[in-house]
Design an enzyme around this catalytic site. Structure first.
Site: not given
Ligand code: UD1
Ligand code: CA
Length: 460
Positions: A10, A15, A378, A403
């Site tokens: 979600a 980034r 051709a 051709s």
């Molecule tokens: C997360 C982990 C981190 C780990 C890393 C590995 C947490 C707090 N941190 O960090 O420890 O090392 O993944 O890649 O979990 N997502 C949701 N809903 C939300 C927020 C995020 O579904 O409200 C989903 C994102 O789409 C994503 C995944 O959860 O696919 C991870 O979220 P992301 O924000 O990428 O976490 P990281 O900062 O990478």
């Molecule tokens: Ca991530």
């Protein structure tokens, strides 16, 4: 023993600086989320729930697969909240929780993980990896005895803690349904305002429950948060796929500039030159040569096929021993017979060329059926379109098309017939006939010198 899967997808992916949801960004032609689903499915889970939020409709539309259910996380309050959202869709047993932005994970690793989790009867397990230089991951904290005490996000760890703990969280967990109750105990992180799923580790461990982590091959645990990581991860996957085909007897002249999708197959002794892209459900036979600069998508090539430089082949079939290119374009539904030859600047669309057909230069062949051993001169063009409808051209076996001819469809050229060069064919040609449709040539003798003397007389 039942297994359910929750995929977290979600997040906003801030980034990435993109209008597209992060999990739909493609790694070697497949959305990241699809790679994760592909890795999970062979575990035969009773349920796969994907948590969506950012770009939910786009994700649902693109990941259109049986056996997957979607739940909407209305506010993106963190990974802990995301799992809570999916909780009611899970009945009992073990739950594999996995980030949707980690496309490198393999089924093999997940299977091993599940076995260990069950064997050790953990309530919570997760995969970790050792790395001193990667930023942005959660760090695994341990007490003096080595027991896991929690996961702390990189940005919340102090420099001393970062130096001390170099084991990182992969974002892949197995959580027994019974441990989901800890989710409601997770407190909002005061600096980010998010509920972190990773806090479940601390909560379960503090309650004296069995928590364990398992090391996992580092290249499988990498997540994608930025375009740079997307590129790095694509490179890792590309190398891995090419290594597999090297081991199976395929030659690559320059792997660094070659892209092979995971769903492609290649026969042994095939040689692949630089800048080749083999995409989608393509299969390449044995002993083929793919010269530089070609892209082949969703197509099947028999053994001993040669694809010469800078050729595009889409959704087509190519029989054994055929030669295609250079600079050829096979559009969808081209079906090229054995030992046929399609040469320079030839475009083919939705046409069948039987065995031994030659179309060596500068042609457009669309909606055509072309019999065995036909020679297409051709510059031959099938005029298949009248501005409204498409029509078929049928050229029977053994025909010779001179051709620069245009074949205005619908039209049939009978078996063994000849079409003289420069013809515009608008009527069927009977088998064995010669069709000519051009004015007889007239030569005006001494025309040049006569013309010159006339101009001189006029004083020009
Ligand atoms: C997360 C982990 C981190 C780990 C890393 C590995 C947490 C707090 N941190 O960090 O420890 O090392 O993944 O890649 O979990 N997502 C949701 N809903 C939300 C927020 C995020 O579904 O409200 C989903 C994102 O789409 C994503 C995944 O959860 O696919 C991870 O979220 P992301 O924000 O990428 O976490 P990281 O900062 O990478
Ligand atoms: Ca991530």
């Amino acid at each position: 023993m039942s297994l359910s899967v929750i995929i977290l997808a979600a997040g906003l992916g801030k980034r990435m600086r993109s209008d597209k949801p992060k999990v739909l960004h493609e790694v070697l032609g497949r959305p990241m989320l699809q790679h994760v689903i592909d890795a999970v499915k062979p575990l035969k889970p009773s349920k796969v729930v994907v948590v969506i939020g950012n770009g939910a409709d786009a994700v649902k539309k693109q990941i259109n697969e049986k056996g997957i259910s979607f739940v909407l996380q209305k506010k993106l309050l963190g990974t802990g909240d995301a799992v809570l959202t999916a909780r009611n869709h899970i009945r009992s047993g073990a739950i594999l929780v996995i980030n949707g932005d980690g496309p490198l994970i393999t089924t093999k690793t997940l299977k091993g993980f599940l076995t260990k989790h069950r064997r050790h009867k953990n309530i919570v397990s997760f995969l970790s990896f050792l790395n001193d230089s990667l930023a942005g991951y959660g760090r695994v904290f341990r007490d003096k005895s080595g027991k896991v005490t929690g996961i702390v996000e990189d940005k919340h760890a102090s420099p001393e803690e970062r130096a001390k703990f170099n084991e990182l969280n992969s974002g892949i967990y197995i959580i027994e349904k019974a441990a989901l109750r800890y989710l409601s105990e997770i407190k909002k992180n005061s600096s980010s305002g998010e509920y972190y799923l990773t806090d479940i580790v601390d909560l379960a461990a503090s309650a004296g429950k069995k928590v364990n982590t398992y090391l996992c091959p580092q290249e499988e645990t990498r997540g994608v948060n930025s375009r740079r990581e997307l590129f790095e991860i694509s490179n890792i996957m590309r190398d891995k796929i090419i290594s597999k085909w090297l081991d199976k007897g395929v030659t690559f002249i320059d792997p660094a500039t070659t892209v092979i999708h995971s769903s492609v197959s290649i026969g042994k002794d095939t040689i692949i030159y630089p800048n080749t892209y083999l995409e989608g459900s393509t299969s390449i036979g044995r002993n083929c040569i793919i010269y530089p600069g070609s892209r082949i998508c969703d197509s099947s090539l028999g053994d001993n096929v040669i694809v010469k430089d800078s050729t595009l082949i889409e959704s087509s079939l190519i029989g054994k021993g055929a030669s295609i290119g250079p600079f050829a374009h096979l559009r969808p539904e081209s079906d090229i017979g054995r030992n046929a030859k399609v040469g320079n600047f030839v475009e083919i669309k939705k046409s069948r060329l039987e065995e031994g057909v030659k179309a060596s230069h500068l042609s457009y062949l669309g909606d055509a059926e072309i019999g065995k051993d036909v020679n297409i001169g051709a510059g031959t063009i099938t005029c298949n379109y009248d501005g409204k409808n498409k029509f078929k051209t049928k050229i029977e076996a053994g025909v010779f098309i001179g051709s620069d001819s245009q074949l205005v469809a619908p039209v049939t050229i009978g078996k063994g017939a000849y079409v003289a060069a420069g013809a515009t064919i608008t009527k069927n040609v009977p088998s064995g006939a010669l069709a000519i449709s051009r004015n007889r040539q007239k030569n005006l003798d001494s025309w040049v010198s006569n013309n010159k003397s006339k101009s001189r007389k006029k004083g020009k």
